[in-house]
Enzyme design. Structure first.
Site: not given
Lengths: 172, 104
Positions: B102-104
């Site tokens: 995931g990015c965040v």
């Protein structure tokens, strides 16, 4: 004691933990629309997670992201944004911006992406430095007390250029 | 797929050295992995590692830093202190899991 087989080397990932990598990223946030606030925050957060130092500079419309009276209420407007695939004649209608903003906020919340003020908290906790543009502050008659508490200072464009010597630069 | 010997066990790893088989991990191996990247494990580290293991088992993905702070109850500042510089990669390496996607 002797061993007949040579011990296999343990494969260890390189996290660059011995020496400082020295990599630095500077992001200039110049837009105050909700959809344009996120790219800088997300990329900045990714950089911090990789051990990259981060300076964020908020200027012009990007100043809204750190202005206490506005940061909770950034909006997403489909007007002039062909990527929304909405018929151009519909986008300026009353209520469309509110609807689009609500919808974008929900999509982000569903993915556990924080709202802008919370995102700034997250970046601060991860070690980011946040800078407010002097000219934008003067134009809007804003002082440090009007800005998000985590802002490290109000500085001039030259100050920012000086302090980001050697940084990779991203303008959003 | 390469293998590596840790604590006398031959374990499957990816090219970087992250374990690829969930069930090949145990706490002793975690200690060895942590030692290899100079992260001495404390109870606080174990709280994170145990959350990662459980969350991965339940959801099939390594939780991101954000998820560890909101769902796992260990805040971001602490994560950076426990696993300096590259917390997401270091915590997943020790927990024997892939890097968070995931990015965040």
């Amino acid at each position: 004691m002797t061993t007949t087989t040579a011990p296999m080397e343990m494969i260890v990932p390189s996290f660059g933990s011995d020496a400082e990598s020295g990599r630095k990223l500077a992001v200039i946030c110049s837009k105050g629309a909700l959809d344009m606030a996120y790219p800088g925050l997300i990329l900045g957060n990714a950089a911090l997670g990789e051990g990259v130092e981060l300076d964020l500079f908020f200027t012009f419309w990007g100043f809204d992201m750190i202005t206490k009276s506005r940061m909770y209420d950034l909006k997403f407007s489909p007007v002039g944004n062909t990527a929304t695939h909405m018929p151009a004649a519909l986008s300026p209608l009353p209520g469309v911006t509110a609807m689009a903003t609500h919808s974008l906020k929900k999509s982000l919340a569903d993915l556990n992406i924080p709202e802008v003020p919370d995102f700034l908290d997250l970046l601060k906790d991860s070690g980011a430095r946040l800078w407010a543009c002097r000219l934008s502050a003067d134009m809007n008659h804003l002082k440090e007390e009007d800005l998000y508490d985590g802002v490290d200072g109000i500085i001039s464009a030259s100050d920012f250029i000086e302090m980001t010597d050697g940084s990779q630069l991203l303008f959003i | 797929m390469p293998t590596t010997i840790i604590e006398g066990h031959e374990l499957s790893v990816d090219d970087e050295g992250f374990l690829t088989e969930y069930d090949q991990w145990d706490p002793q191996i975690a200690e060895a992995l942590a030692q290899a990247i100079d992260v001495p494990l404390t109870d606080e580290h174990w709280k994170v590692i145990n959350f990662l293991r459980e969350d991965f088992k339940a959801h099939g993905a390594t939780p991101t830093l954000r998820r560890v702070s909101t769902e796992g109850g260990v805040d971001t500042k602490t994560l950076f202190a426990l696993f300096p510089k590259k917390p997401a990669k270091k915590m997943s390496y020790i927990a024997g899991l892939p890097k968070p996607a995931g990015c965040v």
